[in-house]
Write a protein that holds these residues in place. Structure first.
Motif, short mmCIF file in Angstrom:
data_model
loop_
_atom_site.label_atom_id
_atom_site.label_comp_id
_atom_site.label_asym_id
_atom_site.label_seq_id
_atom_site.Cartn_x
_atom_site.Cartn_y
_atom_site.Cartn_z
N SER A 1 -49.30 70.29 16.34
CA SER A 1 -48.12 70.40 17.38
C SER A 1 -47.17 71.29 16.86
O SER A 1 -46.17 71.36 17.71
N ALA B 1 -47.49 68.34 26.85
CA ALA B 1 -48.76 67.65 26.74
C ALA B 1 -48.93 66.74 27.70
O ALA B 1 -50.25 66.62 28.17
N THR C 1 -50.48 61.14 19.70
CA THR C 1 -49.55 62.08 20.36
C THR C 1 -48.31 61.92 19.80
O THR C 1 -47.65 62.88 19.60
N SER D 1 -50.43 72.35 20.77
CA SER D 1 -49.67 71.05 21.00
C SER D 1 -50.15 70.81 22.18
O SER D 1 -50.75 69.60 22.35
N PHE E 1 -53.15 65.84 14.06
CA PHE E 1 -51.90 66.07 15.10
C PHE E 1 -50.63 66.84 14.80
O PHE E 1 -50.28 67.58 15.69
N ASN F 1 -52.72 67.44 22.18
CA ASN F 1 -51.90 66.41 22.60
C ASN F 1 -52.29 66.02 24.06
O ASN F 1 -52.22 64.69 24.73
#
Length: 823
Positions: free
Chosen positions: A577, A649, A620, A583, A573, A587
């Protein structure tokens, strides 16, 4: 397409119907050189996706036309085909222009309408309280009506094109009937005699002699190549199976011809023949494609020369069926300078070690010749894994080896992309390449995907919008939730392999993949990946965000994705991102999946769903925070703004819940920050008022709280009719719609505990036990976040340490806290 199938918009967009008109007129009027003209038809029709029995069948049928046009008895058929091409090509071109103009108009005037490839146009779905707002509902219905009208228009254009194509098919078939009597597609007879091993060897020897003497291959030899390879394909009755990746057979005489030709011509002869043929124009280009198709056939373990009494393939193909000289060019990876997947100190037979630019160029030219193979021709599993490894190796050379990284090897960037594209046609090989799961016969001893694949993840293609890995990853998301178990299983395994490569910190060559990919190497790049590569990886992994929170297959709707630890998931993640689109993709998918758990709980009453909800929110927040801290710490010129990333996100997640795919949702979220999900300008109310999709602002303290999730469950039940709107307390209402959660909270007096109010409505509406609701909400609100945080928390004694510093260590992976806690 086959039968009366209607083409798709993307197919029509790729067509060149004016080429049909030009070629048709030439066939009717020209007296000489008709074979070359018909080759133009062959390629134009192939590009126009007019495939009676699949793309390769069309090609084979048209080859029969070009083979026999010089005979007077075939002239009538040629004229018939030519006139049909002229008439129907003009009609198709007109319909194509009208269709594409309509698509452009819709996209420009109604950016929030979704146009499917079959011409269906849909409006964004209303969610939550939007469904109870009268103005929004009215405007939504008007937009739905507009979408319906557009659907009718686009489908009419597509149906008109299908009618023209069917007319073309019928008329062409009449002409082909006579031609096929003289040796049809894949038949064992060419214009100058039957195929045999001796014939292939003789022709190959003529080619190798010319190459050895350093002279061009004579035209008469090239003419025989064009003549012979018209008859050297898969027989028509086997084409469907072959194009579906299933077992197929070819005549033993055809295979003997191909093997002897390849062995005698050798890799250099194959390459030079392909290059000279392509320089001749359409007929030569088709012959070069047929030669490359034949190499795919020989290498394919699923193509044999017959079946035994038990139905097993006899004399199946394979990598070892290609001559040694070809195998050497594909499989030699010169390891000078520390290449991670190198297997040779220098070129075969060379007196001096090192990555000779001349030899690497020879490899690139050969891969270019192989890449002429037409779509649908699948290489075998072994050659595909070798092509993957060579593509990754060439990517490493271009990035790290001074002998070839200065542009001294023409076509090297193209060779990287070509090798990956060819290999990606074989899903089994892709899975083996990304996971290392495969027999020694396929991968060899000591293969490690964590080191071999990395150069493709850090490679910057000449065209940043077309990253080299795209063919390798595109199919994963498409098959993740396909319902076809073998395909879904391979896609899941491949996605898991990608996650393990990205998160690795202890590779055998000492490189910390995670640290390299997170650190960044320059402007326009995210981590060690280009933005384009990061976006491709994010789209491939988005369907598996639930699996990255240890969700079971049934709830996630996927197959094949193996175990992954919390630390590994955060590493993935955080790397993804760094770029705003990747991202928003990964996310946004995680936040959407987190919210989906609320409705899943209402449906299946499984309180354990709550732990997945909180894990996804935790991933996230942690992933974005890690990337932000890393970029700031590295003094990057444009460190990612954490709040912006979270808002994007959240926005993407809301759009995904409305039905758009992760990639589309991410683009919309990044392009339209800070607006409500579905808004209409009251001053411009009309059937043509475009709607804007966006998710609003991510409120970290409230998102995922017990009240937030409880209120969302109530909204869901009100929207689907499971709850009577009139029964709701007045505090929940704004006129004839439910308040948004933000409205509800802002209207609540300070200090008032509204959890009992929400809980009471939820219990009564859902008919569930209060204890089950409390357990779900407790898990979803916090669950194991505190415990998981211990796995990535810097030691209190080190005030300068960042979470990324902890994640980059091998120790974090071995931490006792690096586990999913089952509660």
């Amino acid at each position: 397409m086959s039968g009366d199938a209607v083409p798709t918009i993307s197919q029509v967009r790729s067509w060149q119907p004016t080429a049909l008109v030009t070629a048709g007129r030439a066939i009717v009027t020209a007296g000489d050189g008709l074979a070359d003209r018909m080759a133009k038809v062959d390629r134009a029709v192939d590009q126009t996706a007019l495939d009676w029995e699949g793309d390769a069948a069309t090609t084979a049928s048209m080859r029969a036309v070009s083979e026999l046009l010089s005979s007077s008895q075939t002239r009538r058929a040629a004229v018939s085909i030519g006139e049909t091409l002229t008439t129907q090509g003009s009609g198709i071109d007109g319909h194509r222009s009208a269709l594409l103009n309509a698509v452009t108009m819709i996209q420009a005037g109604y950016p929030n309408l979704t146009i499917a490839d079959d011409g269906t146009v849909t409006a964004p779905a209303l969610t939550g309280t939007q469904a109870t707002d009268p103005v929004t509902v009215v405007m939504q219905q008007k937009l739905v009506n507009v979408a319906t009208d557009f659907t009718t228009t686009l489908k009419e254009y597509l149906n008109s094109i299908a009618t023209a194509l069917n007319a073309l098919k019928f008329a062409a078939a009449l002409g082909l009937t006579d031609l096929e009597q003289h040796g049809g597609p894949g038949g064992a007879v060419s214009g100058s005699g039957g195929l045999s091993g001796d014939r292939g060897a003789k022709l190959g020897n003529q080619i190798s002699a010319a190459v050895a003497d350093g002279r061009p291959i004579p035209d008469e030899v090239l003419d025989q190549v064009k003549d012979d390879f018209k008859a050297a394909g898969i027989p028509p009755e086997q084409l469907d199976a072959y194009l579906r990746g299933e077992e197929a057979t070819i005549p033993a005489s055809t295979k003997a011809y191909l093997q002897n030709f390849m062995n005698a011509a050798g890799a250099d002869g194959f390459t030079q023949t392909s290059e000279q043929l392509r320089a001749q124009g359409p007929a030569g280009q088709q012959a070069a494609a047929s030669m490359a198709n034949s190499a795919m056939i020989l290498s394919n373990e699923k193509v044999g020369t017959g079946r035994d009494v038990n139905g097993k393939l006899v004399n199946p193909g394979g990598y070892d069926q290609l001559p040694t000289s070809m195998q050497e060019l594909v499989s030699t990876r010169i390891s000078a300078g520390g290449a991670p997947d190198g297997n040779a100190s220098g070129a075969p037979g060379a007196a001096i070690d090192g990555a000779s630019p001349a030899y690497v160029e020879q490899q690139a030219r050969f891969i270019d010749a192989l890449s002429q193979a037409e779509s649908g021709n699948e290489p075998g599993t072994k050659i595909s894994t070798e092509l993957y490894r060579q593509g990754a190796h060439m990517a490493w050379l271009e990035q790290n080896n001074s002998q070839v990284s200065d542009g001294s090897v023409p076509g090297l960037d193209g060779a990287v992309g070509d090798a990956v594209e060819l290999a990606a046609r074989n899903p089994e090989a892709t899975t083996a390449f990304l996971t290392g799961e495969g027999s020694p016969e396929i991968l060899g001893a000591g293969y490690d995907p964590k080191t071999a694949v990395l150069p493709l993840l850090t490679y910057e293609s000449e065209d940043p919008k077309s990253p080299a890995i795209a063919p390798m990853t595109d199919w994963i998301a498409d098959n993740a939730k396909s319902g076809e178990l073998p395909d879904a299983e391979l896609a899941g395994k491949s996605a898991h392999g990608l996650s393990q490569i990205i998160s690795a910190t202890d590779t055998k060559n000492g490189i910390n993949n995670y640290e390299l990919l997170l650190a960044g190497t320059g402007e326009g790049q995210t981590g060690g990946m280009t933005a384009g590569t990061s976006q491709e990886v994010a789209k491939a992994l988005a369907p598996y965000v639930g699996k990255m929170a240890d969700m079971d297959d049934g709830l996630s709707g996927t197959q094949g994705f193996g175990p992954i630890t919390p630390v590994e998931s955060i590493r993935v993640f955080s790397v993804l991102s760094g770029d705003e689109l990747s991202s928003a993709t990964i996310n946004g998918a995680a936040l959407a999946e987190s919210q989906r758990m609320d409705s899943a709980f209402i449906a299946d009453k499984n309180t354990e769903n709550g732990q997945y909800a909180t894990r996804l929110e935790w991933l996230t927040n942690q992933g974005i925070a890690v990337d932000h801290d890393q970029q700031v710490g590295a003094n990057q010129k444009e460190a990612a703004d954490k709040t912006t990333r979270l808002n994007q996100a959240y926005t993407a997640g809301q759009i995904m819940l409305g039905g758009l795919g992760p990639g589309q949702a991410a683009i919309a979220a990044v392009a339209e920050p800070g607006k409500s999900f579905l808004t209409v300008d009251p001053e411009s109310v009309s059937p043509h008022a475009p709607l804007k999709t966006d998710g609003g602002t991510y409120d970290a303290p409230n998102f995922g709280s017990a009240n937030d999730r409880g209120y969302r469950m109530i909204q869901a039940m009100a929207s689907n009719g499971a709850l009577d709107f009139d029964s709701l307390p007045p505090e929940f209402k704004n006129g004839d719609r439910m308040k948004t959660y933000s409205e509800y909270m802002s209207d609540t007096p300070g200090g008032y505990d509204n959890s009992k109010e929400i809980g009471s409505v939820l219990v009564n509406a859902s008919a569930m036990d209060q204890r089950d609701i409390d357990r779900y909400l407790a898990l979803a609100n916090n669950g194991e976040s505190d415990e998981l945080g211990l796995a990535v928390r810097p030691p209190s004694s080190d005030q300068e340490a960042r979470i990324s510093d902890v994640l980059a260590t091998n120790e974090s992976g071995r931490s006792e806290h690096n586990r999913w806690v089952r509660t």
